[in-house]
Design a protein around this motif. Structure first.
Motif, short mmCIF file in Angstrom:
data_model
loop_
_atom_site.label_atom_id
_atom_site.label_comp_id
_atom_site.label_asym_id
_atom_site.label_seq_id
_atom_site.Cartn_x
_atom_site.Cartn_y
_atom_site.Cartn_z
N LEU A 2 0.83 -1.21 0.00
CA LEU A 2 0.00 0.00 0.00
C LEU A 2 0.87 1.26 0.00
N LYS A 3 1.94 1.25 0.76
CA LYS A 3 2.86 2.40 0.77
C LYS A 3 3.50 2.61 -0.59
N GLN A 4 3.82 1.53 -1.29
CA GLN A 4 4.42 1.64 -2.61
C GLN A 4 3.42 2.17 -3.64
N LYS A 5 2.18 1.72 -3.55
CA LYS A 5 1.18 2.08 -4.56
C LYS A 5 0.57 3.45 -4.34
N ALA A 6 0.47 3.88 -3.09
CA ALA A 6 -0.27 5.10 -2.76
C ALA A 6 0.17 6.34 -3.55
N PRO A 7 1.48 6.58 -3.75
CA PRO A 7 1.86 7.78 -4.50
C PRO A 7 1.38 7.80 -5.94
N MET A 8 0.99 6.64 -6.48
CA MET A 8 0.53 6.56 -7.86
C MET A 8 -0.98 6.44 -7.97
N ALA A 9 -1.69 6.60 -6.85
CA ALA A 9 -3.15 6.42 -6.83
C ALA A 9 -3.85 7.67 -6.33
N THR A 10 -5.17 7.68 -6.48
CA THR A 10 -5.97 8.80 -5.98
C THR A 10 -6.97 8.38 -4.91
N HIS A 11 -7.26 7.08 -4.81
CA HIS A 11 -8.19 6.63 -3.77
C HIS A 11 -8.02 5.13 -3.55
N ILE A 12 -8.60 4.65 -2.45
CA ILE A 12 -8.56 3.25 -2.08
C ILE A 12 -9.98 2.72 -2.01
N ILE A 13 -10.19 1.53 -2.56
CA ILE A 13 -11.47 0.82 -2.43
C ILE A 13 -11.21 -0.44 -1.61
N THR A 14 -11.94 -0.62 -0.53
CA THR A 14 -11.68 -1.76 0.34
C THR A 14 -12.45 -3.00 -0.09
N GLN A 15 -11.93 -4.15 0.32
CA GLN A 15 -12.69 -5.38 0.20
C GLN A 15 -13.81 -5.36 1.25
N ILE A 16 -14.68 -6.33 1.15
CA ILE A 16 -15.84 -6.40 2.04
C ILE A 16 -15.39 -6.51 3.49
N CYS A 17 -15.98 -5.68 4.33
CA CYS A 17 -15.79 -5.77 5.78
C CYS A 17 -17.13 -5.43 6.43
#
Length: 293
Positions: A159-174
């Protein structure tokens, strides 16, 4: 390079109602999906389109293109493990650029063996940057309750590696709003300030879930559900799951996380008509509360 569109269009949830108004649907590229979307879902609702292993990426891109032409904001799933190589990535990016697709959802994918040289979402994100992708919004996956096949340490690093290249996070079901909220707060504390859209099932038809459990897949969400039998039983037991209750709990939790829990990602499992009726009832109830003195 990180895109910068979410901050302007996706403001922090300062009260429960703010979260409830930011709802998107996951749809599956099977027969009649386009018809069901056009008949039931307004163009104001953002969509993501899953990839099935049987039909591959092209089927997802076909449906994405058709829905975009109909005026929908659509983000196709791009599973890294189904790409052959960087040339394949460049071809898909070029196709989506021509179709004027603004958003994608980048995942590793759960194919047992990669089709080519890309093994995870981070590798795909890097390959997309190398070809100067045009996407204004890039979603990546999040796991509030961890992943059965990936260590927590590996998830955190990814997640730390990907975050700088993304704009938002979508979670799995919880199913636990408190767990999702705590996870969101921990991310913010770790310096990952991306907006989070909590993934939850909509008002799912029990008969359809029973077919899914028997092996008839409906995309990434269905495969996830089949692997998590405790989640499946939660749906099938009478009174075992109420999307409205979970949504309201998440709405309350959002106001206590510091502002990074911004929206809801609804796993529809193909039940678009019932999901949209549920969303409208939910918004009507929010509007009634807003009108009260």
């Amino acid at each position: 390079m990180r895109c910068e569109s979410s901050e302007a269009t996706d403001p922090p949830a300062r009260r429960p109602a703010d979260l409830l108004r930011q709802i998107g649907y996951e749809v599956v590229p099977v027969r009649n999906t386009e018809r069901d979307v056009l008949e039931n879902v307004p163009t104001a609702v953002p969509l993501t389109v899953t990839v099935t292993e049987a039909k591959g990426i092209d089927t997802t891109l076909d449906l994405t293109e058709r829905l975009v032409r109909q005026g929908y904001a659509v983000a196709p799933h791009l599973p890294a493990r189904q790409f052959l190589d960087k040339v394949h990535v460049a071809d898909v990016v070029a196709r989506l650029r021509e179709a004027r697709v603004r958003s994608v959802f980048v995942i590793g994918g759960d194919a047992p063996k990669p089709a080519g040289e890309l093994e995870n979402a981070y590798a795909l994100l890097r390959a997309m940057e190398e070809v100067h992708h045009p996407f204004e919004e890039i979603g990546i996956g999040g796991y509030p309750e961890g992943h059965s096949a990936i260590s927590q340490q590996a998830l955190d690093l990814s997640l730390k590696q990907k975050a700088p290249m993304a704009t938002h996070i979508i979670t799995q079901i919880c199913f636990n709003a408190g767990t999702t909220a705590s996870w969101a707060a921990d991310l913010a504390g770790a310096g990952i300030d991306l907006p989070i859209h909590a993934g939850i099932p909509g008002p799912v038809n029990r008969q359809k879930l029973m077919r899914i459990s028997a092996g008839i897949g409906l995309g990434q969400s269905a495969r996830f559900l089949r692997k998590q039998q405790s989640l499946l039983w939660r749906f099938l037991l009478p009174g075992g799951y109420d999307p409205t209750k979970l949504t309201r709990r998440l709405g309350v939790a959002a106001s206590k996380t510091g502002g990074n829990l911004r929206g809801l990602h609804i796993f529809t499992f193909g039940d678009l008509r019932e999901t949209e009726l549920w969303r409208r009832r939910l918004l009507d109830s929010v509007a009634e509360k807003d009108d009260q003195p």
